[in-house]
Design a protein around this motif. Structure first.
Motif, PDB file in Angstrom:
ATOM      1  N   ARG A  74      11.298 -10.429   5.701  1.00  0.00           N
ATOM      2  CA  ARG A  74      11.400 -10.281   4.243  1.00  0.00           C
ATOM      3  C   ARG A  74      11.181  -8.819   3.840  1.00  0.00           C
ATOM      4  NH1 ARG A  74       6.720 -14.540   3.958  1.00  0.00           N
ATOM      5  NH2 ARG A  74       6.493 -13.568   6.013  1.00  0.00           N
ATOM      6  N   PRO A  75      12.009  -8.283   2.938  1.00  0.00           N
ATOM      7  CA  PRO A  75      11.879  -6.876   2.557  1.00  0.00           C
ATOM      8  C   PRO A  75      10.620  -6.618   1.744  1.00  0.00           C
ATOM      9  CG  PRO A  75      13.569  -7.943   1.240  1.00  0.00           C
ATOM     10  CD  PRO A  75      13.161  -8.939   2.286  1.00  0.00           C
ATOM     11  N   ALA A  76       9.955  -5.515   2.061  1.00  0.00           N
ATOM     12  CA  ALA A  76       8.747  -5.093   1.365  1.00  0.00           C
ATOM     13  C   ALA A  76       8.715  -3.572   1.350  1.00  0.00           C
ATOM     14  CB  ALA A  76       7.500  -5.652   2.053  1.00  0.00           C
ATOM     15  N   ALA A  77       7.814  -3.016   0.555  1.00  0.00           N
ATOM     16  CA  ALA A  77       7.646  -1.566   0.501  1.00  0.00           C
ATOM     17  C   ALA A  77       6.184  -1.251   0.246  1.00  0.00           C
ATOM     18  CB  ALA A  77       8.516  -0.950  -0.589  1.00  0.00           C
ATOM     19  N   VAL A  78       5.740  -0.133   0.795  1.00  0.00           N
ATOM     20  CA  VAL A  78       4.376   0.331   0.555  1.00  0.00           C
ATOM     21  C   VAL A  78       4.417   1.797   0.151  1.00  0.00           C
ATOM     22  CG1 VAL A  78       3.347  -1.294   2.195  1.00  0.00           C
ATOM     23  CG2 VAL A  78       3.994   0.998   2.976  1.00  0.00           C
ATOM     24  N   LEU A  79       3.350   2.220  -0.524  1.00  0.00           N
ATOM     25  CA  LEU A  79       3.181   3.632  -0.857  1.00  0.00           C
ATOM     26  C   LEU A  79       2.064   4.196   0.006  1.00  0.00           C
ATOM     27  CD1 LEU A  79       4.126   5.870  -2.924  1.00  0.00           C
ATOM     28  CD2 LEU A  79       1.987   5.363  -4.127  1.00  0.00           C
ATOM     29  N   ALA A  80       2.321   5.329   0.648  1.00  0.00           N
ATOM     30  CA  ALA A  80       1.277   6.092   1.326  1.00  0.00           C
ATOM     31  C   ALA A  80       0.844   7.188   0.358  1.00  0.00           C
ATOM     32  CB  ALA A  80       1.789   6.684   2.625  1.00  0.00           C
ATOM     33  N   PRO A  81      -0.186   6.944  -0.449  1.00  0.00           N
ATOM     34  CA  PRO A  81      -0.589   7.927  -1.462  1.00  0.00           C
ATOM     35  C   PRO A  81      -1.412   9.044  -0.821  1.00  0.00           C
ATOM     36  CG  PRO A  81      -1.307   5.665  -2.007  1.00  0.00           C
ATOM     37  CD  PRO A  81      -0.982   5.721  -0.542  1.00  0.00           C
ATOM     38  N   ILE A  82      -0.871  10.257  -0.836  1.00  0.00           N
ATOM     39  CA  ILE A  82      -1.550  11.420  -0.285  1.00  0.00           C
ATOM     40  C   ILE A  82      -2.129  12.214  -1.452  1.00  0.00           C
ATOM     41  CG2 ILE A  82      -1.248  13.586   0.966  1.00  0.00           C
ATOM     42  CD1 ILE A  82       0.916  12.163   2.614  1.00  0.00           C
ATOM     43  N   ILE A  83      -3.454  12.261  -1.510  1.00  0.00           N
ATOM     44  CA  ILE A  83      -4.144  12.850  -2.653  1.00  0.00           C
ATOM     45  C   ILE A  83      -4.462  14.314  -2.354  1.00  0.00           C
ATOM     46  CG2 ILE A  83      -6.126  12.640  -4.187  1.00  0.00           C
ATOM     47  CD1 ILE A  83      -6.250   9.669  -3.291  1.00  0.00           C
ATOM     48  N   LYS A  84      -4.064  15.166  -3.248  1.00  0.00           N
ATOM     49  CA  LYS A  84      -4.170  16.613  -3.044  1.00  0.00           C
ATOM     50  C   LYS A  84      -5.558  17.103  -3.462  1.00  0.00           C
ATOM     51  CE  LYS A  84      -0.311  18.662  -4.504  1.00  0.00           C
ATOM     52  NZ  LYS A  84       0.871  18.933  -5.379  1.00  0.00           N
ATOM     53  N   ARG A  85      -6.560  16.687  -2.696  1.00  0.00           N
ATOM     54  CA  ARG A  85      -7.926  17.103  -2.971  1.00  0.00           C
ATOM     55  C   ARG A  85      -8.120  18.574  -2.613  1.00  0.00           C
ATOM     56  NH1 ARG A  85      -9.799  13.227  -6.341  1.00  0.00           N
ATOM     57  NH2 ARG A  85      -9.773  11.149  -5.386  1.00  0.00           N
ATOM     58  N   ALA A  86      -8.885  19.276  -3.456  1.00  0.00           N
ATOM     59  CA  ALA A  86      -9.115  20.696  -3.210  1.00  0.00           C
ATOM     60  C   ALA A  86      -9.848  20.925  -1.889  1.00  0.00           C
ATOM     61  CB  ALA A  86      -9.904  21.300  -4.371  1.00  0.00           C
ATOM     62  N   GLY A  87     -10.712  20.011  -1.515  1.00  0.00           N
ATOM     63  CA  GLY A  87     -11.480  20.163  -0.292  1.00  0.00           C
ATOM     64  C   GLY A  87     -10.779  19.676   0.953  1.00  0.00           C
ATOM     65  N   GLY A  88      -9.542  19.207   0.818  1.00  0.00           N
ATOM     66  CA  GLY A  88      -8.783  18.673   1.948  1.00  0.00           C
ATOM     67  C   GLY A  88      -8.024  17.429   1.523  1.00  0.00           C
ATOM     68  N   TRP A  89      -6.759  17.385   1.843  1.00  0.00           N
ATOM     69  CA  TRP A  89      -5.937  16.255   1.418  1.00  0.00           C
ATOM     70  C   TRP A  89      -6.352  14.982   2.130  1.00  0.00           C
ATOM     71  CZ3 TRP A  89      -0.102  17.814   0.663  1.00  0.00           C
ATOM     72  CH2 TRP A  89      -0.034  18.829  -0.300  1.00  0.00           C
ATOM     73  N   THR A  90      -6.193  13.862   1.405  1.00  0.00           N
ATOM     74  CA  THR A  90      -6.597  12.558   1.921  1.00  0.00           C
ATOM     75  C   THR A  90      -5.475  11.550   1.707  1.00  0.00           C
ATOM     76  OG1 THR A  90      -7.562  11.842  -0.187  1.00  0.00           O
ATOM     77  CG2 THR A  90      -9.020  13.038   1.344  1.00  0.00           C
ATOM     78  N   MET A  91      -5.626  10.390   2.343  1.00  0.00           N
ATOM     79  CA  MET A  91      -4.692   9.292   2.138  1.00  0.00           C
ATOM     80  C   MET A  91      -5.468   8.088   1.606  1.00  0.00           C
ATOM     81  SD  MET A  91      -1.977   7.634   4.855  1.00  0.00           S
ATOM     82  CE  MET A  91      -0.945   9.110   4.887  1.00  0.00           C
ATOM     83  N   LEU A  92      -4.957   7.490   0.544  1.00  0.00           N
ATOM     84  CA  LEU A  92      -5.608   6.340  -0.074  1.00  0.00           C
ATOM     85  C   LEU A  92      -5.206   5.061   0.664  1.00  0.00           C
ATOM     86  CD1 LEU A  92      -7.298   5.222  -2.504  1.00  0.00           C
ATOM     87  CD2 LEU A  92      -5.106   4.901  -3.676  1.00  0.00           C
ATOM     88  N   LEU A  93      -6.205   4.277   1.044  1.00  0.00           N
ATOM     89  CA  LEU A  93      -5.987   3.004   1.719  1.00  0.00           C
ATOM     90  C   LEU A  93      -6.803   1.933   1.024  1.00  0.00           C
ATOM     91  CD1 LEU A  93      -6.323   4.470   5.287  1.00  0.00           C
ATOM     92  CD2 LEU A  93      -4.230   3.397   4.429  1.00  0.00           C
ATOM     93  N   THR A  94      -6.416   0.681   1.213  1.00  0.00           N
ATOM     94  CA  THR A  94      -7.123  -0.427   0.587  1.00  0.00           C
ATOM     95  C   THR A  94      -7.600  -1.419   1.641  1.00  0.00           C
ATOM     96  OG1 THR A  94      -5.229  -1.924   0.291  1.00  0.00           O
ATOM     97  CG2 THR A  94      -5.571  -0.237  -1.398  1.00  0.00           C
ATOM     98  N   ALA A  95      -8.679  -2.109   1.311  1.00  0.00           N
ATOM     99  CA  ALA A  95      -9.103  -3.274   2.080  1.00  0.00           C
ATOM    100  C   ALA A  95      -8.691  -4.499   1.275  1.00  0.00           C
ATOM    101  CB  ALA A  95     -10.612  -3.259   2.303  1.00  0.00           C
ATOM    102  N   ARG A  96      -7.823  -5.316   1.855  1.00  0.00           N
ATOM    103  CA  ARG A  96      -7.284  -6.444   1.132  1.00  0.00           C
ATOM    104  C   ARG A  96      -8.337  -7.533   0.935  1.00  0.00           C
ATOM    105  NH1 ARG A  96      -2.153  -6.135   0.179  1.00  0.00           N
ATOM    106  NH2 ARG A  96      -1.915  -8.363  -0.164  1.00  0.00           N
TER     107      ARG A  96
END
Length: 204
Positions: A43-65
């Protein structure tokens, strides 16, 4: 890392203008498991890999379902979900699902590209979209789907030394899978596989 990383993203990701035809490569939960069937019926699905441009170092937002959600309960994942008939494309799906699950507003997100489509053993064919996120947002989690959210540094996720391979029994067969343990969060399975595929796209 941020300047070089953004340059690599913009050069190496698939363009969003032709997202339906961009996927010459498909990854899978079976990449580490030769002999297992793929899932062309997924089944087709899509996700976003949100890369947050933090001044102290970029991060990736993840969730615990949430443990109550029927799809991958309790697992670490990107925000996202099934494609709906009303969605114009996979980008729309990823942005819609991200807002519904964690309340991250579209005005903070710049979708910039996609990478390898990913087939899961649970029957989803996932289009992963990278979005650069400006700080200043506030999250509002939907507790029916998301138990918590956290940020992992890109320096950690894009270091192949942190891409462990483990084994476990699944439906009577031994399977191998990627794991990226981070501060008590066990990033594994399809999410870890997509992170690994992103690293290979950018640096491999």
């Amino acid at each position: 890392m941020s300047t070089d990383f953004e340059k690599r993203l913009r050069e190496k990701l698939d363009p969003l203008g032709d997202i339906a035809g961009a996927f010459a490569r498909t990854r899978s939960d079976n990449d580490l498991n030769p002999g297992f069937d793929n899932h062309p019926e997924a089944r087709p699905a899509a996700v976003l890999a949100p890369i947050i441009k933090r001044a102290g170092g970029w991060t990736m937002l993840l969730t615990a379902r949430s443990v109550e959600t029927p799809a991958h309960p309790g697992q670490i994942s990107f925000p996202g979900g099934r494609v709906q008939a009303s969605d114009a494309d996979a980008v729309e799906t990823a942005l819609r699902e991200t807002f519904e699950e964690v309340g991250l507003e579209r005005r903070f997100i710049e979708p910039i590209g996609a990478w390898d489509r990913y087939d899961t053993i649970t029957g989803f064919r996932v289009t992963p979209i990278v979005g650069l996120v400006e700080p200043g947002f506030e999250l509002k989690l939907d507790p029916r789907e998301v138990a918590s959210a956290f940020e992992a540094p890109l320096d950690f996720l894009m270091d192949p030394a942190n891409h462990e391979v483990r084994e476990a029994q699944f439906r009577g067969r031994l399977r191998r899978y990627y794991v990226m343990p981070y501060e008590g969060h066990n990033i594994w399975g399809a999410t870890a596989g997509m992170v690994r595929a992103l690293w290979e796209r950018l640096y491999g």
